[in-house]
Design an enzyme around this catalytic site. Structure first.
Site, PDB file in Angstrom:
ATOM      1  N   SER A 145     -23.261  47.440  10.785  1.00 27.10           N
ATOM      2  CA  SER A 145     -22.166  47.821  11.683  1.00 27.10           C
ATOM      3  C   SER A 145     -20.840  47.830  10.929  1.00 27.10           C
ATOM      4  CB  SER A 145     -22.102  46.887  12.897  1.00 27.10           C
ATOM      5  OG  SER A 145     -21.585  45.632  12.535  1.00 27.10           O
ATOM      6  N   ASP A 201     -18.174  40.889   6.524  1.00 26.39           N
ATOM      7  CA  ASP A 201     -18.928  42.131   6.351  1.00 26.39           C
ATOM      8  C   ASP A 201     -18.019  43.316   6.057  1.00 26.39           C
ATOM      9  OD1 ASP A 201     -20.972  40.464   6.994  1.00 26.39           O
ATOM     10  OD2 ASP A 201     -21.817  41.704   8.598  1.00 26.39           O
TER      11      ASP A 201
END
Lengths: 390, 390
Positions: A145, A201
């Site tokens: 994502s 991330d």
């Protein structure tokens, strides 16, 4: 207008998963399984989003969006948390239940929010088709994502000329400020999709290489070599929340046992970082041996934390048979593992390992960590593009 | 005179192997795989020693022994280190090379030294036949030589009335002072056989139950329940010296990683001791769960120390499949493991596990730890005696 094509890497945690929950340092590195995004100009009065990996095709009439939303949703140069009210409006437009926590649903909302903030010119939106395709498995803890959010941010900022303004169009054309803007917008995307992301991330995916993460602070690592790895997905479903809670119980039951295990884990992470810095200039066996030893030790420490799994154990034993060293990455309890490959690890050995792993039902990629961060691609004939993007 | 029959247990290290080398506490417990010894009075002017497990039958003319040795070799009430000169004399008498370090050779010397010190009356020796038989595998780190030395000491001291003088002839007939004397003589036997023993094995074998060992200090544990275990011998040969040296290298290379692993190991040992004390009065699931968790964690810590082995891993996984928990015991790198059994673990489950382990080529015993120490047996029809002793 030419298509805009960008890509961004996934991430693996090299060391420090779970210990990071207790304030210990973790080391995350960019994984060269990339997410690709293409923007193509259209003239159909629509904005379209295609996510072929998960069979999603969505499109919205620009006129409808303009009628229902107060554009821009946010100042494009000041990425900001979205307000719940705006999110609720977007959910109505996207036809999504207001309570949905499905990642795929929320990915549409993130797209609409970034579009409605970054690509607005004089209250109008461009008619474009956005296609996103990834080599990463989704929901595997590999930052798919974040790769999506980073690609969205970079391509939409590029589309409207907020970045790459020096006229250079290649990968290196984004300035430091451009990178900060990309990463900040990607973080907004991550917030929409995940609620309360750590920022690891999107940072790894934006900047590439590797980062240190400790108590909320992210520090890019200056010296990070590219390392060959096998990435293995056991596809065994696990709940990060349950695994973290299990470790918390263990910690509460046996604090004197678990605290030094966390201390040892942090020492593994610190040693790994220093050996990686040496490895940039000195790829000797000695340095690889230490990296391998650290992988072995951390795998055992993670097992001691109760987040191992027989499938991970099988991977460790199988690769050990070939003289290679593996550990779980991420939450454990199934999920993914990586195997360090040396520069001279023979291809036929890797082929055999992959065959054995595939026979056990695991997915397996020969790839690398320390990969480049978000990149713009001008040569679309490159073979590394997912075929469904071209 | 009636035969004198005694037995003594083996030992397993419950927790703390390897860490003990770095000054951490270790917990050793008496293993109910016992060594049995019988003394039978003869009138053939000889002293005979039969060790049927290892096919040794030796005998010496008493007259020859009296001619070659200055008896007694040592004051029976003051067990003492043997002098090299006396050892050399005994080796000549036993027909053993002066340089021999073979355990079986040295076991004969220990026998002769204890005989020549304890059983001498007015310069004379009794004509007896001593038979020793054990349920323990030898050279497996389970204290078989200590069991031998303890049995020798107890039976020979009993033969000449140095212990059990209160007239009581049963197991409980030995006083605290008697026990100290047995253990001291057993330690002399161990010194002859091993050179520089820690004293753990003979102490556990003499006193039974369990002991703490730290930096050379041995402390018997007051509250030690009997626990059912499976003892498994992989029969994979390993060198304790090499394994200890390997861990030392690792410690020197990665001190910040390994020191907390040792700290964690010690916390496991301490917690185990406190849970065992509770278990004496409270055999609840909760206490067993913690014991099992500690076994799991220590096994992983030992693997992190580099002293695991695929065979040990196989045992852990196999018993885990049955809901049971196992760890290596002793030096690791092969050798032995134990599996904790709960009081209610069903016999058919154990039978199945044993079958599976046997098929892998491992020896396997259903036995217990926390066993009684050295004991005198008056009822020779007991079925637990090795058949070659009766």
């Amino acid at each position: 207008m030419e298509d805009i094509v960008v890509s961004a890497p996934g991430k693996v945690i090299l060391h420090g998963e779970h210990a990071v929950v207790y304030g210990k340092v973790a080391l995350a590195s960019a994984l060269n399984l990339r997410t690709f995004l293409r923007i193509r100009k259209k003239n159909d009065g629509k904005i379209s989003l295609n996510l072929p990996n998960i069979d999603i095709k969505a499109s919205w009439e620009i006129q409808n969006l303009k009628n229902s939303l107060q554009l821009p949703l946010c100042d494009p140069l000041k990425p900001n948390c979205v307000e719940n009210e705006v999110l609720d409006q977007l959910k109505v437009i996207a036809g999504i239940s207001p309570d949905s926590t499905q990642t795929t649903d929320l990915a549409l909302i993130a797209f609409l929010y970034l579009m409605g903030s970054i690509t607005v010119t004089s209250g109008d939106l461009p008619s474009i088709e956005v296609t996103v395709s990834s080599n990463l498995p989704i929901s595997a803890g590999l930052g798919s994502s974040a790769g999506y959010s980073v690609c969205l941010a970079a391509s939409l900022l590029q589309l409207n000329g907020f970045i790459g303004s020096q006229g250079s169009e290649d990968t290196a054309g984004w300035s430091k400020d451009d990178m900060v803007l990309i990463n900040s917008w990607a973080f907004q995307g991550e917030k929409i999709i995940h609620g309360n992301p750590s920022g690891i991330d999107n940072s790894v995916s934006s900047y590439g290489g590797a980062i240190r993460f400790q108590s909320g602070k992210i520090t890019p690592i200056e010296k990070m070599p590219k390392l060959r790895i096998l990435l293995i997905n056991t596809k065994i479903p696990r709940s990060t929340k349950t695994l973290v809670a299990g470790m918390r119980d263990l910690y509460n039951t046996l604090p004197n046992v678990m605290q030094p295990i966390l201390d040892s884990t942090e020492a593994v992470t610190e040693k790994c970082q220093s050996v990686l810095a040496q490895l940039v200039n000195d790829g000797t066996d000695e340095n690889y041996k230490i990296l391998e030893k650290l992988i072995d030790i951390n795998q055992h420490l993670l097992e001691a934390m109760g987040v191992g799994h027989p499938a991970l154990n099988t991977i460790v034993m199988l690769t050990c048979k070939y003289g290679l060293h593996s550990k779980l990455t991420g939450a454990g309890g199934g999920g993914c593992a990586f195997t360090l490959l040396r520069p001279d690890t023979a291809e036929d050995k890797i082929t055999n390992i992959k065959k054995e792993l595939n026979m056990l039902g695991y997915d397996c990629w020969e790839t690398s960590v320390g990969a480049n961060g978000v990149s713009r691609h001008l040569d679309l004939n490159s073979t590394s593009f997912p075929s469904n993007l071209l």
